[in-house]
Scaffold this motif. Structure first.
Motif, PDB file in Angstrom:
ATOM      1  N   PRO A  48      88.838  21.947 -29.243  1.00 16.69           N
ATOM      2  CA  PRO A  48      88.615  23.089 -30.015  1.00 16.69           C
ATOM      3  C   PRO A  48      89.560  23.244 -30.515  1.00 16.69           C
ATOM      4  O   PRO A  48      91.082  23.027 -30.231  1.00 16.69           O
ATOM      5  CB  PRO A  48      88.187  24.084 -28.713  1.00 16.69           C
ATOM      6  N   ILE A  49      89.734  23.890 -31.809  1.00 17.57           N
ATOM      7  CA  ILE A  49      90.904  24.555 -32.475  1.00 17.57           C
ATOM      8  C   ILE A  49      90.699  25.988 -32.773  1.00 17.57           C
ATOM      9  O   ILE A  49      89.698  26.603 -33.106  1.00 17.57           O
ATOM     10  CB  ILE A  49      90.844  23.701 -34.064  1.00 17.57           C
ATOM     11  N   GLN A  50      91.836  26.461 -32.355  1.00 17.61           N
ATOM     12  CA  GLN A  50      92.053  28.084 -32.622  1.00 17.61           C
ATOM     13  C   GLN A  50      93.010  28.389 -33.711  1.00 17.61           C
ATOM     14  O   GLN A  50      94.176  28.111 -33.509  1.00 17.61           O
ATOM     15  CB  GLN A  50      92.212  28.849 -30.950  1.00 17.61           C
ATOM     16  N   TYR A  51      92.527  28.941 -34.820  1.00 16.87           N
ATOM     17  CA  TYR A  51      93.460  29.541 -35.704  1.00 16.87           C
ATOM     18  C   TYR A  51      94.130  30.878 -35.226  1.00 16.87           C
ATOM     19  O   TYR A  51      93.266  31.717 -35.101  1.00 16.87           O
ATOM     20  CB  TYR A  51      92.934  29.491 -37.177  1.00 16.87           C
ATOM     21  N   VAL A  52      95.388  30.858 -35.395  1.00 19.47           N
ATOM     22  CA  VAL A  52      95.892  32.325 -34.495  1.00 19.47           C
ATOM     23  C   VAL A  52      96.960  32.607 -35.519  1.00 19.47           C
ATOM     24  O   VAL A  52      97.700  31.926 -36.403  1.00 19.47           O
ATOM     25  CB  VAL A  52      96.461  32.132 -33.256  1.00 19.47           C
ATOM     26  N   PRO A  53      97.273  33.972 -35.602  1.00 21.72           N
ATOM     27  CA  PRO A  53      98.597  34.365 -36.248  1.00 21.72           C
ATOM     28  C   PRO A  53      99.792  34.013 -35.667  1.00 21.72           C
ATOM     29  O   PRO A  53      99.949  33.384 -34.483  1.00 21.72           O
ATOM     30  CB  PRO A  53      98.645  36.086 -35.996  1.00 21.72           C
ATOM     31  N   GLU A  55     102.475  35.273 -34.849  1.00 19.33           N
ATOM     32  CA  GLU A  55     103.075  36.152 -33.842  1.00 19.33           C
ATOM     33  C   GLU A  55     102.358  35.508 -32.431  1.00 19.33           C
ATOM     34  O   GLU A  55     103.252  35.378 -31.283  1.00 19.33           O
ATOM     35  CB  GLU A  55     102.609  37.556 -33.881  1.00 19.33           C
ATOM     36  N   LYS A  56     101.244  35.027 -32.446  1.00 17.45           N
ATOM     37  CA  LYS A  56     100.739  34.397 -31.062  1.00 17.45           C
ATOM     38  C   LYS A  56     101.409  33.158 -30.696  1.00 17.45           C
ATOM     39  O   LYS A  56     101.963  32.968 -29.285  1.00 17.45           O
ATOM     40  CB  LYS A  56      99.226  34.285 -31.096  1.00 17.45           C
ATOM     41  N   LEU A  57     101.748  32.311 -31.541  1.00 17.33           N
ATOM     42  CA  LEU A  57     102.585  31.131 -31.278  1.00 17.33           C
ATOM     43  C   LEU A  57     103.692  31.515 -30.907  1.00 17.33           C
ATOM     44  O   LEU A  57     104.392  30.864 -30.108  1.00 17.33           O
ATOM     45  CB  LEU A  57     102.421  30.342 -32.734  1.00 17.33           C
ATOM     46  N   ASN A  58     104.534  32.415 -31.622  1.00 19.42           N
ATOM     47  CA  ASN A  58     105.883  32.774 -31.177  1.00 19.42           C
ATOM     48  C   ASN A  58     105.838  33.508 -29.779  1.00 19.42           C
ATOM     49  O   ASN A  58     107.022  33.327 -28.998  1.00 19.42           O
ATOM     50  CB  ASN A  58     106.506  33.802 -32.284  1.00 19.42           C
ATOM     51  N   ARG A  59     104.841  33.948 -29.452  1.00 18.38           N
ATOM     52  CA  ARG A  59     104.892  34.552 -27.852  1.00 18.38           C
ATOM     53  C   ARG A  59     104.780  33.551 -26.883  1.00 18.38           C
ATOM     54  O   ARG A  59     105.245  33.596 -25.718  1.00 18.38           O
ATOM     55  CB  ARG A  59     103.532  35.712 -27.861  1.00 18.38           C
ATOM     56  N   THR A  60     104.159  32.285 -27.525  1.00 17.83           N
ATOM     57  CA  THR A  60     103.948  31.251 -26.341  1.00 17.83           C
ATOM     58  C   THR A  60     105.222  30.411 -26.364  1.00 17.83           C
ATOM     59  O   THR A  60     105.448  30.002 -24.983  1.00 17.83           O
ATOM     60  CB  THR A  60     102.894  30.478 -27.127  1.00 17.83           C
ATOM     61  N   THR A  61     105.841  30.096 -27.470  1.00 18.09           N
ATOM     62  CA  THR A  61     107.203  29.548 -27.128  1.00 18.09           C
ATOM     63  C   THR A  61     108.207  29.855 -28.271  1.00 18.09           C
ATOM     64  O   THR A  61     107.728  30.254 -29.441  1.00 18.09           O
ATOM     65  CB  THR A  61     106.892  28.043 -27.258  1.00 18.09           C
ATOM     66  N   SER A  62     109.330  29.975 -27.884  1.00 21.48           N
ATOM     67  CA  SER A  62     110.592  30.423 -28.826  1.00 21.48           C
ATOM     68  C   SER A  62     110.957  29.107 -29.547  1.00 21.48           C
ATOM     69  O   SER A  62     111.925  29.358 -30.394  1.00 21.48           O
ATOM     70  CB  SER A  62     111.607  31.131 -28.116  1.00 21.48           C
ATOM     71  N   SER A  63     110.489  27.810 -29.206  1.00 23.22           N
ATOM     72  CA  SER A  63     111.043  26.662 -29.745  1.00 23.22           C
ATOM     73  C   SER A  63     110.214  26.392 -30.958  1.00 23.22           C
ATOM     74  O   SER A  63     109.321  26.996 -31.493  1.00 23.22           O
ATOM     75  CB  SER A  63     110.667  25.486 -28.818  1.00 23.22           C
ATOM     76  N   ASN A  64     110.802  25.511 -31.893  1.00 20.62           N
ATOM     77  CA  ASN A  64     110.194  25.354 -33.379  1.00 20.62           C
ATOM     78  C   ASN A  64     108.709  24.615 -33.099  1.00 20.62           C
ATOM     79  O   ASN A  64     108.759  23.178 -32.854  1.00 20.62           O
ATOM     80  CB  ASN A  64     111.238  24.410 -34.049  1.00 20.62           C
ATOM     81  N   HIS A  65     107.894  25.357 -33.010  1.00 21.91           N
ATOM     82  CA  HIS A  65     106.409  24.932 -32.665  1.00 21.91           C
ATOM     83  C   HIS A  65     105.748  24.305 -34.153  1.00 21.91           C
ATOM     84  O   HIS A  65     104.739  23.908 -34.135  1.00 21.91           O
ATOM     85  CB  HIS A  65     105.650  26.119 -32.273  1.00 21.91           C
TER      86      HIS A  65
END
Length: 243
Positions: A48-53, A55-65
């Motif tokens: 499954p692929i989830q396209y997200v804002p 901000e949601k990725l940044n809340r998951t990790t502060s690393s260079n995702h």
């Protein structure tokens, strides 16, 4: 969140290394050749692929995702054809449970617990719009999801056709049926389809099923909780086969 991999190339390599990935979050509107490669790999692997804002990725990790984070499944998913073949080769009469777009993790856990206790050979779920194996679902199953094979399929209609071609009768549970479960012979290889609590089994799967059955209702409530219904049907199968 601890069980994740971030970065486009890291996720691509994880997929190629056959890591068990529950889903991949990709930043909205992210484009490029490597993203195309990634999404093609995910589709090929029914992930499954989830396209997200962002901000949601940044809340998951502060690393260079790099706009991509893969959530790792705590256990491996199984290949359905391999499970069917190995079950037949073991001399067993297969019993599979198919969950059509079930979304409640508590029901998933309860069904898995009952299925594992009853010796069900595998649980089949769709890759999208469905529950999946997570630490929470394993916990609600009392660990059963770590012990019973779970297969994740891209298209449940195709899955029903495959099972039928492999000699397995597909039985869908629905209140629309005229036959009650006690009237159906459960001594052949079977796959039981259970639907989501709000919508039940989808019309397309009902049309593809070999048999429709229902659990009789004697009170005024319209339906049973899906995990309770699963328990009744699963143990009716075992009653017919063992008593």
């Amino acid at each position: 969140m601890k069980n994740f991999i971030f970065g486009i190339h890291s996720v691509i390599e994880a997929i190629k290394a056959n890591k068990a990935i529950d889903k991949v979050m990709i930043r909205e509107n992210l484009k490029g050749e490597t993203i195309s490669e990634l999404t093609n790999l995910l589709k090929d692997n029914n992930t499954p692929i989830q396209y997200v804002p962002l901000e949601k990725l940044n809340r998951t990790t502060s690393s260079n995702h790099q706009g991509v984070i893969a959530i790792i499944s705590p256990v491996e998913y199984f290949n359905l054809e391999d499970i069917v073949i190995s079950t037949f080769e073991s001399g067993k009469t297969p019993i599979f449970i198919i969950l059509d777009n079930l979304t409640d993790v508590r029901n998933f856990g309860a069904i898995a617990r009952t299925a594992e206790c009853a010796g069900i050979d595998a649980i089949i779920i769709p890759s999208k719009n469905s529950v999946s194996i997570t630490p929470d679902s394993i916990k609600t199953s009392s660990g059963a999801l770590a012990r019973i094979p779970v297969c994740r399929e891209n298209n449940l209609t195709d899955t029903l056709i495959l099972l039928q071609q492999m000699g397995i009768k597909v039985i869908a549970a629905t209140e629309k049926a005229s036959k009650v479960i006690y009237e159906e012979d459960m001594n052949t290889p079977i796959a039981i389809v259970l639907g989501s609590e709000d919508k039940g089994v989808s019309g397309q799967l009902l049309r593809k099923a070999d048999v429709l059955v229902k659990i009789p209702i004697y009170g005024n409530t319209d339906s049973l909780n899906v995990s309770v219904a699963a328990g009744i049907i699963i143990y009716e199968v075992q009653r017919q086969r063992n008593f």
